[in-house]
Motif scaffolding. Structure first.
Motif, mmCIF file in Angstrom:
data_model
loop_
_atom_site.group_PDB
_atom_site.id
_atom_site.type_symbol
_atom_site.label_atom_id
_atom_site.label_comp_id
_atom_site.label_asym_id
_atom_site.label_seq_id
_atom_site.Cartn_x
_atom_site.Cartn_y
_atom_site.Cartn_z
ATOM 1 N N SER A 7 56.768 43.585 37.749
ATOM 2 C CA SER A 7 56.409 43.514 36.345
ATOM 3 C C SER A 7 56.104 42.080 35.954
ATOM 4 N N GLY A 8 55.293 41.956 34.957
ATOM 5 C CA GLY A 8 54.963 40.634 34.452
ATOM 6 C C GLY A 8 53.758 40.051 35.152
ATOM 7 N N ARG A 9 53.290 38.984 34.627
ATOM 8 C CA ARG A 9 52.105 38.316 35.146
ATOM 9 C C ARG A 9 52.499 37.331 36.237
ATOM 10 N N LEU A 10 51.696 37.309 37.287
ATOM 11 C CA LEU A 10 51.913 36.330 38.351
ATOM 12 C C LEU A 10 50.971 35.167 38.092
ATOM 13 N N ASP A 11 51.505 34.022 37.761
ATOM 14 C CA ASP A 11 50.640 32.862 37.635
ATOM 15 C C ASP A 11 51.405 31.631 38.080
ATOM 16 N N GLY A 12 50.682 30.583 38.327
ATOM 17 C CA GLY A 12 51.276 29.372 38.875
ATOM 18 C C GLY A 12 52.418 28.825 38.041
ATOM 19 N N GLU A 13 52.331 28.949 36.720
ATOM 20 C CA GLU A 13 53.377 28.414 35.868
ATOM 21 C C GLU A 13 54.636 29.270 35.913
ATOM 22 N N ALA A 14 54.456 30.578 36.120
ATOM 23 C CA ALA A 14 55.607 31.477 36.113
ATOM 24 C C ALA A 14 56.321 31.505 37.453
ATOM 25 N N MET A 15 55.679 30.992 38.464
ATOM 26 C CA MET A 15 56.265 31.040 39.799
ATOM 27 C C MET A 15 56.678 29.649 40.254
ATOM 28 N N GLY A 44 45.444 31.677 47.723
ATOM 29 C CA GLY A 44 46.400 30.911 48.507
ATOM 30 C C GLY A 44 47.298 30.013 47.676
ATOM 31 N N ASP A 45 46.891 29.734 46.443
ATOM 32 C CA ASP A 45 47.744 28.939 45.553
ATOM 33 C C ASP A 45 48.926 29.751 45.032
ATOM 34 N N PHE A 46 48.827 31.076 45.109
ATOM 35 C CA PHE A 46 49.856 31.966 44.587
ATOM 36 C C PHE A 46 50.689 32.636 45.674
ATOM 37 N N ILE A 148 41.316 43.731 47.931
ATOM 38 C CA ILE A 148 42.041 42.480 47.627
ATOM 39 C C ILE A 148 41.627 41.970 46.246
ATOM 40 N N ARG A 149 40.334 41.955 45.969
ATOM 41 C CA ARG A 149 39.843 41.480 44.670
ATOM 42 C C ARG A 149 40.390 42.346 43.530
ATOM 43 N N GLN A 155 46.788 41.979 39.017
ATOM 44 C CA GLN A 155 47.894 41.037 38.865
ATOM 45 C C GLN A 155 47.538 39.887 37.925
ATOM 46 N N SER A 156 46.332 39.940 37.356
ATOM 47 C CA SER A 156 45.829 38.882 36.459
ATOM 48 C C SER A 156 45.735 37.540 37.162
ATOM 49 N N ILE A 157 45.308 37.575 38.406
ATOM 50 C CA ILE A 157 45.131 36.342 39.172
ATOM 51 C C ILE A 157 43.644 36.123 39.385
#
Length: 162
Positions: A7-15, A44-46, A148-149, A155-157
């Protein structure tokens, strides 16, 4: 087997750290190698991306060829066995890319938060001329790329285009 959604958004700030993803198939010669390459390139950043197989067979030459056609060099990749990861490496996202791997995959994998099954035909098992086999590898490559796309969009990535 069902999968659990994160659940929730996966983004660089949240991880704080990258989630480790393992693509699993039978031979780690085609489908899982392609998926690993696409996800590593696009996100690859995530994610820290790996692939393995239950019966590693070496990278199929047509895998190298069709991935090279779209800008990926897999010539130095090797097939890895599942034992390299199971019980040794924390995997948060486990994605089986063939029905046989899904059937043989342990039902309990420590640390896995999300388990998915994406069924792709095994291009290495296709019977036909070299031209027909290459066409099948290209079809599977393109299906994996689209999957993959789509998954990353869900996942909002945002993906990195090569």
């Amino acid at each position: 087997m069902g999968c659990m959604r994160v659940s929730g958004r996966l983004d660089g700030e949240a991880m704080n750290t990258k989630k480790r993803v393992l693509f699993l198939c039978t031979g780690n010669s085609a489908r899982s190698q392609m998926a690993e390459a696409f996800l590593r390139q696009y996100a690859g950043d995530f994610f820290e991306v790996h692939s393995a197989g239950f019966e590693p067979r070496g990278i199929h030459p047509f895998t190298i060829k069709v991935m090279e056609e779209v800008g990926f060099d897999l010539s130095e990749h090797t097939s890895k066995g599942v034992e390299r990861y199971l019980g040794k490496t924390l995997v948060q996202v486990l994605i089986t890319v063939c029905d046989k791997a899904e059937k043989n995959c342990p039902t309990v994998w420590p640390g896995v938060h999300q388990r998915l099954h994406w069924s792709f035909e095994d291009p290495a098992a296709f019977e036909g001329s070299d031209a027909e086999k290459l066409a099948r590898f290209r079809t599977v490559r393109d299906e994996i790329d689209r999957k993959i796309r789509t998954w990353l969009a869900e996942q909002s990535i945002a993906i990195r285009i090569r």
